[in-house]
Enzyme design. Structure first.
Site, mmCIF file in Angstrom:
data_model
loop_
_atom_site.group_PDB
_atom_site.id
_atom_site.type_symbol
_atom_site.label_atom_id
_atom_site.label_comp_id
_atom_site.label_asym_id
_atom_site.label_seq_id
_atom_site.Cartn_x
_atom_site.Cartn_y
_atom_site.Cartn_z
ATOM 1 N N HIS A 82 0.838 -1.190 0.000
ATOM 2 C CA HIS A 82 0.000 0.000 0.000
ATOM 3 C C HIS A 82 0.873 1.239 0.000
ATOM 4 C CE1 HIS A 82 -4.235 1.222 0.347
ATOM 5 N NE2 HIS A 82 -3.698 2.381 0.693
ATOM 6 N N ASP A 161 -13.741 3.168 6.198
ATOM 7 C CA ASP A 161 -12.719 3.892 5.435
ATOM 8 C C ASP A 161 -13.323 4.465 4.156
ATOM 9 O OD1 ASP A 161 -9.993 4.819 4.979
ATOM 10 O OD2 ASP A 161 -10.032 3.444 3.287
ATOM 11 N N ARG A 168 -12.592 12.980 4.058
ATOM 12 C CA ARG A 168 -11.295 13.644 4.271
ATOM 13 C C ARG A 168 -10.817 14.328 2.993
ATOM 14 N NH1 ARG A 168 -7.838 9.001 5.287
ATOM 15 N NH2 ARG A 168 -6.115 10.444 5.414
ATOM 16 N N SER A 183 -6.375 4.534 8.032
ATOM 17 C CA SER A 183 -7.009 4.283 6.731
ATOM 18 C C SER A 183 -6.281 3.132 6.016
ATOM 19 C CB SER A 183 -6.948 5.569 5.900
ATOM 20 O OG SER A 183 -7.203 5.321 4.556
ATOM 21 N N LYS A 187 -7.523 -1.287 5.965
ATOM 22 C CA LYS A 187 -7.738 -2.034 4.712
ATOM 23 C C LYS A 187 -6.831 -3.259 4.650
ATOM 24 C CE LYS A 187 -7.261 1.680 1.905
ATOM 25 N NZ LYS A 187 -7.587 3.012 2.366
HETATM 26 N N1 URA Z 1 -3.851 5.872 1.242
HETATM 27 C C1 URA Z 1 -4.925 5.471 1.969
HETATM 28 O O1 URA Z 1 -5.450 4.388 1.753
HETATM 29 N N2 URA Z 1 -5.372 6.271 2.922
HETATM 30 C C2 URA Z 1 -4.821 7.465 3.206
HETATM 31 O O2 URA Z 1 -5.282 8.133 4.101
HETATM 32 C C3 URA Z 1 -3.706 7.891 2.444
HETATM 33 C C4 URA Z 1 -3.240 7.061 1.467
#
Ligand code: URA
Length: 433
Positions: A82, A161, A168, A183, A187
C-alpha cells in the site's frame, strides 16, 4: 454518548477511549452521525493528533466495520502492498502483476484519488469495462485462479474507510498521521494478507513533507501490523517530483504497460523493483533482496508480468485489446508547455503537478465529481535534465479547451529552470522492518 462532546474532547486535546472511538466509527457507518460532525472531529484530530493507542483503536474499529477476509492457499503466503499516496504513483499496476507472476498471490484493496494524489482504483477504472467492485467470493476465486485481484473498498469491507476517505478528501483532513495510518492499516487488516509492504512517500507531492514524518508514519503502521502478527516492511521514497513521467489515469496505465514490457522510466522502476523485492521476501519466494531482484528481472524479461496484467484485467472485465494497442483514449486537447529559458530543470513540484492534473480533469473537486480518465500531464523532462529555450517540457491533456491558459500558468509555477545541474535526492532512501 454524544458526538458533540467527543468533538469537544478531541478539540481540547484529550485522548478518546476505545468505546468513544467505536461509537464514532459505528455511528458514522450506520448513518447515525452526520458528515458535518465527523468532519469537525476529523479536523480536531488533524490539529490535536492521536496517541499510538488511539490510532490502533481507530484502525481496529475501522477494520471491523465490515467483513474481514481469511486468505489462504496451500503453500502460499499472501503479501499486500500500500502506498501512502503520491503523484504519478502507478506502482500497484506494475508491482501487483509482477509479484503475482512470480508466484506470490496478491489480493489487494485499493483507494480512489485523494487530494492532489491519484488512486489505483481511478487508474484501473480508466480501462474500459474494468470492474473495481467484486463480491468477496468472486474476489477470492479470482485470486485462487490467477493469483491476483485488486478491488475498491466496498460497502461490505471497511465501509468506515470508504466513507471517511471520501470525507477527508474534501475537508482538508488528509495529511494527518493517525488518519493515514488507520485508513491504510484497516484495509490491510481486513484484506487478510500475512505480509504487508508499505510504500511510504515524503516530499512536496506526498502527505508527509519530511523523511522524519514519513518514518513516524511508517513506524506506527509497522507497530499496528506486527501487533496483529503480520510481517511488515516499509520502503521510504522521495516524492519531490512525480514518479515516472505520466500523471493522470489512462495516461498512467499506459506508462505502467511500458514498465511491464521492460521500458519503464528509471525512478519508477527503482521504486517498483524495491517494493516487489520485499514482497517476494515476505512471500517466501526469495531469501534475500538480491535473489528477489534476479527473479523479478527474469519475470519481466520473459513477458510473464505483462501476461499476468492482461489476465488480471480480463478477469475483472477490462478490455485487453486497448491495452495491446496502447490506445486508451486520452483527452482531445493537447497543450505543450515549453521552456521559457535554457538551463537545467531544478525542480518539478509534484504537488503542483498533481493539482494541475486535477484542474485538467483527472481528479475530484468534491465527493460526487466525475473524473475525466483521459486528462493528465506527461512530463517530457525531469529534474536534472538540460533544456533549451522553447523546448517542450510537458504535454497537458484535457477535454476542455478553456482550461489551457490556466493549465499553462500552473505548469509554469510547477517547473523551475536554473543555471546549475541540481543535486538530486536518491529515490529510495530507507527501508524499515
Ligand atoms: N492511502 C490510503 O489508503 N489512505 C490514506 O489516508 C492515504 C493514502
Amino acid at each position: 454518548m454524544r458526538m458533540v462532546e467527543l468533538i469537544e474532547k478531541k478539540k481540547n486535546g484529550y485522548p478518546l477511549t476505545r468505546e468513544e472511538i467505536r461509537f464514532i466509527v459505528q455511528g458514522y457507518v450506520q448513518g447515525k452521525i452526520p458528515d458535518y460532525q465527523v468532519s469537525a472531529w476529523a479536523m480536531a484530530v488533524y490539529f490535536k493528533g492521536m496517541t499510538v493507542q488511539e490510532t490502533s483503536e481507530l484502525t481496529m474499529a475501522m477494520a471491523e466495520s465490515g467483513d474481514q477476509l481469511e486468505l489462504s492457499l496451500p503453500g502460499k503466503v499472501f503479501v499486500d502492498k500500500h502506498s501512502s499516496g503520491g503523484v504519478g504513483d502507478k506502482t500497484t499496476l506494475v508491482v501487483a502483476p509482477l509479484v503475482a507472476a512470480c508466484g506470490v498471490p496478491v489480493a489487494k484493496m485499493s483507494g480512489r484519488g485523494l487530494g492532489h494524489t491519484g488512486g489505483t482504483i481511478d487508474k484501473l477504472s480508466a480501462i474500459p469495462g474494468f470492474r473495481v467492485e467484486l463480491g468477496e467470493q468472486e474476489f477470492l476465486q479470482q485470486v485462487g485462479r490467477i493469483g491476483l485481484a485488486v478491488i475498491a473498498q466496498t460497502g461490505r469491507m471497511v465501509p468506515a474507510d470508504k466513507k471517511l476517505y471520501a470525507l477527508r478528501d474534501v475537508t482538508a483532513t488528509i495529511d494527518s498521521i493517525p488518519m493515514i495510518a488507520s485508513s491504510i492499516m484497516s484495509k490491510k487488516i481486513a484484506a487478510g494478507a500475512q505480509g504487508v509492504v508499505l510504500d511510504v512517500k515524503y516530499g512536496s507531492g506526498a502527505f508527509m513533507a519530511t523523511l522524519e514524518e514519513a518514518e513516524t508514519l511508517a513506524e506506527i503502521m509497522i507497530g499496528i501490523g506486527k501487533n496483529l502478527g503480520r510481517d511488515m516492511v516499509a520502503v521510504l521514497s522521495s516524492m519531490d517530483q512525480p514518479l515516472g513521467r505520466a500523471v493522470g489515469n489512462g495516461i498512467e496505465v499506459l506508462e505502467a504497460i511500458e514498465c511491464l514490457q521492460g521500458n519503464g522510466p528509471d525512478d519508477l522502476m527503482e521504486v517498483c523493483l524495491e517494493l516487489a523485492s520485499w514482497m517476494l521476501v515476505l512471500g517466501k519466494k526469495a531469501a534475500t533482496i538480491t535473489e528477489a531482484g534476479e527473479i523479478l528481472k527474469d519475470t519481466l524479461q520473459s513477458g510473464r508480468a505483462w501476461e499476468k496484467f492482461l489476465a488480471f484485467v480480463q478477469a475483472q472485465g477490462g478490455d485487453t485489446a486497448v491495452l495491446h494497442a496502447k490506445n486508451l483514449p486520452l483527452a482531445s486537447e493537447k497543450i505543450v508547455y515549453k521552456a521559457e529559458r535554457a538551463g537545467y530543470i531544478q525542480h518539478i513540484d509534484a504537488r503542483k503537478i498533481g493539482l494541475l492534473a486535477m484542474v485538467l480533469g483527472a481528479g475530484r473537486e468534491n465527493k460526487d465529481s466525475e473524473i475525466d480518465f483521459g486528462a493528465g500531464v506527461y512530463l517530457l523532462k525531469k529534474a536534472g535534465d538540460a533544456v533549451q529555450a522553447g523546448e517542450p517540457l510537458c504535454m497537458l491533456h484535457t477535454s476542455s479547451a478553456e482550461k489551457s491558459s490556466l493549465g499553462l500558468a500552473k505548469a509554469a509555477e510547477a517547473i523551475t529552470i536554473g543555471e546549475e545541474k541540481p543535486l538530486l535526492k536518491p529515490t529510495v532512501s530507507t527501508v524499515i522492518r
